[in-house]
Design an enzyme around this catalytic site. Structure first.
Site, PDB file in Angstrom:
ATOM      1  N   LYS A 112       0.561  -1.252  -0.073  1.00 36.05           N
ATOM      2  CA  LYS A 112       0.414  -0.177   0.285  1.00 36.05           C
ATOM      3  C   LYS A 112       1.317   0.902   0.268  1.00 36.05           C
ATOM      4  CE  LYS A 112      -3.825  -2.037   1.194  1.00 36.05           C
ATOM      5  NZ  LYS A 112      -5.680  -1.917   2.440  1.00 36.05           N
ATOM      6  N   LYS A 123      -3.976 -11.165  -6.500  1.00 35.75           N
ATOM      7  CA  LYS A 123      -5.184 -11.104  -5.573  1.00 35.75           C
ATOM      8  C   LYS A 123      -6.458 -10.448  -5.612  1.00 35.75           C
ATOM      9  CE  LYS A 123      -5.052  -8.610  -1.129  1.00 35.75           C
ATOM     10  NZ  LYS A 123      -5.582  -8.906   0.554  1.00 35.75           N
ATOM     11  N   LYS A 127     -11.481  -6.343  -3.501  1.00 37.32           N
ATOM     12  CA  LYS A 127     -12.992  -5.427  -3.399  1.00 37.32           C
ATOM     13  C   LYS A 127     -12.514  -3.743  -4.329  1.00 37.32           C
ATOM     14  CE  LYS A 127     -14.311  -6.358   1.215  1.00 37.32           C
ATOM     15  NZ  LYS A 127     -13.921  -6.085   2.284  1.00 37.32           N
TER      16      LYS A 127
HETATM   17  P1  AMP Z   1     -10.633  -7.715   3.730  1.00 36.16           P
HETATM   18  O1  AMP Z   1     -11.407  -7.816   2.473  1.00 36.16           O
HETATM   19  O2  AMP Z   1      -9.248  -7.466   3.614  1.00 36.16           O
HETATM   20  O3  AMP Z   1     -11.828  -7.087   5.496  1.00 36.16           O
HETATM   21  O4  AMP Z   1     -10.468  -9.224   3.811  1.00 36.16           O
HETATM   22  C1  AMP Z   1     -11.851  -9.549   4.390  1.00 36.16           C
HETATM   23  C2  AMP Z   1     -10.775 -11.598   4.658  1.00 36.16           C
HETATM   24  O5  AMP Z   1     -11.368 -12.263   3.135  1.00 36.16           O
HETATM   25  C3  AMP Z   1      -9.900 -11.729   5.232  1.00 36.16           C
HETATM   26  O6  AMP Z   1     -10.439 -12.985   5.446  1.00 36.16           O
HETATM   27  C4  AMP Z   1      -9.391 -11.809   3.806  1.00 36.16           C
HETATM   28  O7  AMP Z   1      -7.941 -12.959   4.435  1.00 36.16           O
HETATM   29  C5  AMP Z   1      -9.752 -12.433   3.053  1.00 36.16           C
HETATM   30  N1  AMP Z   1      -9.824 -12.211   1.697  1.00 36.16           N
HETATM   31  C6  AMP Z   1      -9.757 -11.043   1.237  1.00 36.16           C
HETATM   32  N2  AMP Z   1      -9.078 -11.187  -0.326  1.00 36.16           N
HETATM   33  C7  AMP Z   1      -8.465 -12.080  -0.414  1.00 36.16           C
HETATM   34  C8  AMP Z   1      -8.782 -13.734  -1.388  1.00 36.16           C
HETATM   35  N3  AMP Z   1      -8.362 -12.992  -2.721  1.00 36.16           N
HETATM   36  N4  AMP Z   1      -8.968 -14.781  -1.729  1.00 36.16           N
HETATM   37  C9  AMP Z   1      -9.084 -15.382  -0.409  1.00 36.16           C
HETATM   38  N5  AMP Z   1      -9.566 -14.861   0.695  1.00 36.16           N
HETATM   39  C10 AMP Z   1      -9.656 -13.336   0.633  1.00 36.16           C
END
Ligand code: AMP
Ligand code: TRP
Length: 329
Positions: free
Chosen positions: A111, A195, A198
């Site tokens: 980031k 990866k 969002k």
């Molecule tokens: P976040 O959207 O960053 O708040 O992520 C919420 C949860 O989703 C966390 O446990 C992340 O590790 C998981 N996560 C986010 N992006 C991915 C992805 N591309 N593949 C698998 N898990 C993900």
């Protein structure tokens, strides 16, 4: 009963990476664990957010929690900023962390890449100590997350152990991460080397849980593959089709080796068409439930109740920690 804690940022709609990597586990765990699931809104302001959109996304994530099957009779669901113990413990943990270890976090490095110190928000640097506070404030034993959070969980454990050693007592419970075999790291559909996220600009790089059937179909049919048309798992040389195989396997429960046999000699077209169906079948029921829950009174009640139950646990832990550190009277 072991205690589980996890959180999701309200920065946008959940995608299938969030679901397959993390949220699927939330449901699995709730029958035989004491589960606490948080909407981590304070994490999302580490980068500027539109206030109106943020408030709306907080309720979206909470409604999605319920739509995927989190049962507020079994699990606690609440919003992070409504329990002030997170911020207080966050500060205490920041004071026990080192610049060096925070600088080594890959998420921070990603980031802040290419930016001058003068334009890197301090919040993205100290983000992991707030995440550690989320977990440690509940004496959580297990933290179900996607693979990208492994390093943050390690840091949480290091901080807990460091403080326990310093006071020579069990100030904190040392938690463990829990990761899925299939789906722990879902890659972007347009670029299988990064990866799924969002915030990526191309909306066809991800499938959101609330996407229409048409959008899901478009995203999968356009997904990057390679030119040899062999449905075979090979992360190094065939990252696109490997990612799609992982998604298919995670949604259907069919092992990847069986899928390879099933699509032997049939090419990508057939495979993708079936993947569209498997994906729609898995997520369209969530979309329907979400619509029902999002504007219901029940959601407000669940979050009010969650805040009360979460506060009771976190305040108790915080009092113990403050006492060990010698702050307060
Ligand atoms: P976040 O959207 O960053 O708040 O992520 C919420 C949860 O989703 C966390 O446990 C992340 O590790 C998981 N996560 C986010 N992006 C991915 C992805 N591309 N593949 C698998 N898990 C993900
Ligand atoms: N950092 C996590 C992410 O970006 C979200 C998060 C914040 C979290 N606090 C947490 C996850 C506590 C698990 C436990 O995905």
């Amino acid at each position: 009963m072991k205690r589980v804690f996890s959180g999701v940022q309200p920065t946008g709609n959940l995608h299938i990476g969030n679901y397959l990597g993390a949220l699927r586990q939330f449901i699995e765990l709730q029958d035989d664990h004491e589960c606490i699931y948080c909407v981590v809104d304070m994490h999302s302001i580490t980068l500027p957010q539109d206030p109106k959109e943020l408030r709306s996304h907080i309720l979206d994530i909470a409604a999605l929690y319920m739509a995927i099957g989190i049962d507020p009779k079994k699990s606690i669901m609440f919003v992070q900023s409504e329990v002030s113990a997170h911020a207080e413990l966050g500060w205490i943990l920041t004071c026990s962390s080192y610049m060096g270890e925070l600088s080594r976090m890959t998420q921070f490095k990603d980031k802040s890449k290419g930016k001058e110190n003068g334009s890197i928000p301090t919040g993205i640097f100290t983000y992991p100590t707030l995440m550690a506070a989320d977990i440690l404030a509940y004496d959580a034993d297990i933290v179900p997350v996607g693979n990208d959070q492994k390093q943050h969980i390690e840091l949480t454990r290091d901080l807990a152990i460091r403080i326990n050693n310093r006071f020579n007592k069990n100030t904190f419970v040392v938690p463990e991460g829990r990761f899925m075999k299939e789906g722990a790291r879902v890659m972007a559909l347009d670029d299988p080397t990064s990866k799924m996220s969002k915030s990526a600009e191309n909306e066809f790089s991800r499938i959101s849980i609330l996407d229409s059937d048409t959008k899901i179909k478009k995203a999968i049919m356009r997904a990057t593959t390679d030119s040899d048309a062999l449905v075979k798992f090979d992360i190094e040389n065939k990252p696109g089709i490997s990612n799609l195989l992982s998604i298919y396997s995670a949604f259907s429960g069919t092992p990847i080796s069986d899928l390879e046999k099933q699509y032997d000699g049939r090419g990508y077209g057939d495979f993708k068409k079936d993947l569209v169906e498997v994906t729609i079948n898995a997520i369209s029921p969530i979309r329907e439930k979400f619509e029902e829950i999002r504007n219901s009174h029940e959601l407000t009640k669940v979050l009010d109740d969650g805040r009360e139950r979460a506060s009771v646990i976190a305040e108790k832990v915080l009092a113990r920690v403050k006492n060990d550190f010698g702050i307060g009277r």
